[in-house]
Motif scaffolding. Structure first.
Motif, short mmCIF file in Angstrom:
data_model
loop_
_atom_site.label_atom_id
_atom_site.label_comp_id
_atom_site.label_asym_id
_atom_site.label_seq_id
_atom_site.Cartn_x
_atom_site.Cartn_y
_atom_site.Cartn_z
N MET A 1 0.49 -1.47 0.13
CA MET A 1 0.17 -0.13 0.25
C MET A 1 0.80 1.57 0.18
SD MET A 1 -3.03 1.02 2.60
CE MET A 1 -4.18 -0.61 1.48
N THR A 2 0.50 2.75 -1.38
CA THR A 2 1.12 3.35 -0.97
C THR A 2 0.61 4.67 0.07
OG1 THR A 2 2.21 2.38 -3.14
CG2 THR A 2 2.83 5.43 -2.28
N ALA A 3 1.26 5.13 0.78
CA ALA A 3 0.70 6.09 1.19
C ALA A 3 1.11 8.05 0.09
CB ALA A 3 1.09 6.04 2.81
N ASP A 36 -2.68 -0.96 -7.53
CA ASP A 36 -2.06 -1.00 -6.38
C ASP A 36 -3.75 0.34 -5.10
OD1 ASP A 36 -0.07 -2.28 -6.86
OD2 ASP A 36 1.12 -0.52 -6.34
N PRO A 37 -2.73 -0.54 -4.26
CA PRO A 37 -4.73 0.85 -3.11
C PRO A 37 -3.72 1.99 -2.48
CG PRO A 37 -3.15 -1.25 -1.56
CD PRO A 37 -3.01 -1.42 -3.82
N CYS A 57 -5.21 2.64 -7.55
CA CYS A 57 -4.25 3.71 -8.29
C CYS A 57 -4.54 3.51 -9.63
CB CYS A 57 -3.00 2.95 -7.87
SG CYS A 57 -1.95 3.93 -9.58
N VAL A 58 -5.32 3.60 -10.94
CA VAL A 58 -5.59 3.61 -12.36
C VAL A 58 -4.67 3.88 -13.54
CG1 VAL A 58 -7.00 4.41 -13.67
CG2 VAL A 58 -8.18 4.35 -11.59
N SER A 59 -3.71 4.49 -12.87
CA SER A 59 -2.63 4.76 -13.86
C SER A 59 -1.70 5.34 -13.06
CB SER A 59 -3.10 5.33 -15.43
OG SER A 59 -3.50 6.66 -14.91
N LEU A 123 2.74 10.74 -13.14
CA LEU A 123 1.51 11.03 -13.25
C LEU A 123 0.32 9.81 -12.59
CD1 LEU A 123 -0.84 12.71 -13.27
CD2 LEU A 123 -0.80 12.68 -15.72
N ILE A 124 0.46 10.06 -11.66
CA ILE A 124 -0.42 9.38 -10.69
C ILE A 124 -2.44 9.68 -10.54
CG2 ILE A 124 -0.87 7.73 -8.44
CD1 ILE A 124 2.22 8.76 -7.93
#
Length: 126
Positions: A1-3, A36-37, A57-59, A123-124
């Protein structure tokens, strides 16, 4: 998981899901991958820390910004056809507004003040 941490300036727009993307400079850690969450916060590492949302995360797309020339480049195409291409004025305005700015002028001023002359990163989107 990414914060991901957001400044107070963007926190409300992120919490309301009006801002659904962020640009992050390359760092030591790998960027998130689609699927990814993501946990979105403001005030991380302070007593005012507040979770804004949990999303997926979409892209994730490579992006380069030059605040001096006021240009944004992104990779288009795939595989051997992939190449860096500069965004036109309308595309830059749309990206800046989607990122929470009134337009590209404010966008470039903010990035120059916070990151310097240029930024190479991702670009997230969620």
């Amino acid at each position: 998981m990414t914060a991901l941490n957001f400044s107070a300036r963007f926190a409300d727009a992120v919490a309301r899901m009006e801002k659904r993307q962020t640009i992050r400079a390359r760092g030591k850690r790998r960027p998130p991958r689609p699927g990814d969450p993501l946990q979105l916060y403001t005030g991380m590492r302070t007593v005012q820390c507040r979770k804004l949302a949990e999303v997926v995360c979409v892209s994730v797309e490579p992006i380069g910004l030059s605040c001096l020339t006021r240009t944004i480049s992104m990779i288009t195409g795939e595989g051997s056809w992939a190449r860096w291409q500069s965004l036109d004025d309308d595309e830059m305005e749309a990206l800046a507004k989607a990122d929470g700015f009134s337009g590209s002028l404010e966008f470039f001023e903010w990035f120059q003040g916070n990151h310097g002359r240029s930024v190479s990163g991702y670009l997230i989107k969620w």
